[in-house]
Design an enzyme around this catalytic site. Structure first.
Site, mmCIF file in Angstrom:
data_model
loop_
_atom_site.group_PDB
_atom_site.id
_atom_site.type_symbol
_atom_site.label_atom_id
_atom_site.label_comp_id
_atom_site.label_asym_id
_atom_site.label_seq_id
_atom_site.Cartn_x
_atom_site.Cartn_y
_atom_site.Cartn_z
ATOM 1 N N LYS A 287 -5.922 -2.187 7.350
ATOM 2 C CA LYS A 287 -5.111 -1.591 8.427
ATOM 3 C C LYS A 287 -3.639 -1.574 7.999
ATOM 4 O O LYS A 287 -3.115 -2.590 7.522
ATOM 5 C CB LYS A 287 -5.267 -2.406 9.715
ATOM 6 C CG LYS A 287 -6.678 -2.331 10.295
ATOM 7 C CD LYS A 287 -6.874 -3.326 11.419
ATOM 8 C CE LYS A 287 -6.196 -2.906 12.694
ATOM 9 N NZ LYS A 287 -6.438 -3.893 13.775
HETATM 10 C C1 E4P Z 1 -6.754 -3.027 17.006
HETATM 11 O O1 E4P Z 1 -6.662 -2.300 16.036
HETATM 12 C C2 E4P Z 1 -5.543 -3.471 17.716
HETATM 13 O O2 E4P Z 1 -4.831 -4.286 16.831
HETATM 14 C C3 E4P Z 1 -5.845 -4.204 18.978
HETATM 15 O O3 E4P Z 1 -6.954 -3.648 19.614
HETATM 16 C C4 E4P Z 1 -4.672 -4.267 19.933
HETATM 17 O O4 E4P Z 1 -5.150 -4.777 21.148
HETATM 18 P P1 E4P Z 1 -4.176 -5.406 22.255
HETATM 19 O O5 E4P Z 1 -3.370 -4.295 22.846
HETATM 20 O O6 E4P Z 1 -5.113 -6.014 23.252
HETATM 21 O O7 E4P Z 1 -3.320 -6.418 21.571
#
Ligand code: E4P
Length: 227
Positions: A86
């Protein structure tokens, strides 16, 4: 729709993988920080639970493309081929995604709040883009609608990039995107459990159990009766 656990809690990952048809685990620095443990140790433990075939998503930390690429190489060598790296969908991230995709490394353009970020990550060669539904909702926009718009753009322009829908607060948001054909979603354990948390389902299952006890000794299964 691919379904991922958006958490690094080892006991929760074990429980959910045992129960549900899970495709892998996604993490980010905040999720890893919640464990309070060494992130490399946690990622390795998640990989050992997943085995070699399921996917693990792990995020780069630096802010320049060269250092993001260095992190990406280190993560793939630690976690194996079925790793999706990522990277934030910012200019340095797009630059890194372009290089990594030519090397055959799977990438996910993350921190997506706008369709143009997703478009640029996809055009750079990202295998996934991760829009944050709940955070977009909290900014006063409709997160589900934004994700649908991103899907329309990806389809219109013929990109192979999948959407990894992320940051859900409830099962209805997941259902809306599943019905729209979104190819992947990552959810916190509580959201995954909420898919089947319903008094009507529990009531029906308990009724079957009680009715069977009218015709067989309590606690006996079909296998018990047949043997
Ligand atoms: C996934 O790629 C994200 O990092 C994650 O779902 C963010 O989620 P949050 O808004 O609950 O922190």
């Amino acid at each position: 729709m691919e379904l991922y656990i958006d958490d690094a809690n080892i006991s929760e990952i074990r429980r959910l993988i045992d129960l549900y048809p899970i495709d892998g685990v996604t993490t980010n620095p905040s999720i890893l920080a919640k464990t309070g443990e060494n992130p490399v140790k946690v990622l390795k433990e998640i990989r050992s639970i997943l085995g070699p075939e399921k996917y693990i998503f792990a995020q780069t930390i630096p802010m320049t493309a060269a250092d993001m690429i260095r992190d990406a190489h280190a993560l793939v060598s630690l976690l194996g081929e079925k790793t999706v790296v990522k990277l934030p969908s910012i200019p340095e991230g797009f630059k890194a995604i372009r290089t990594l995709s030519t090397e055959g490394i799977l990438t996910c353009g993350t921190v997506v709040y706008t369709p143009m970020q997703a478009y640029l990550a996809a055009k750079s060669g990202a295998a996934y883009v991760a829009p944050y539904i709940n955070r977009i909702d909290n900014m006063g926009f409709d997160g589900v609608h934004v994700v649908q718009q991103i899907q329309d753009i990806l389809t219109l322009h013929g990109f192979n990039t999948k959407i990894l829908a992320a940051s859900f607060k409830n099962s209805q948001q997941v259902l809306s995107l599943c019905a729209y054909g979104i190819e992947a979603a990552t959810c916190a354990p509580s959201v995954i459990d909420s898919f089947v948390k319903n008094a009507a389902i529990d009531g029906a299952v308990n009724d079957f159990l009680k009715d069977f006890e009218k015709i067989a000794p309590s606690g006996q299964s079909m296998a018990d009766l047949i043997s």
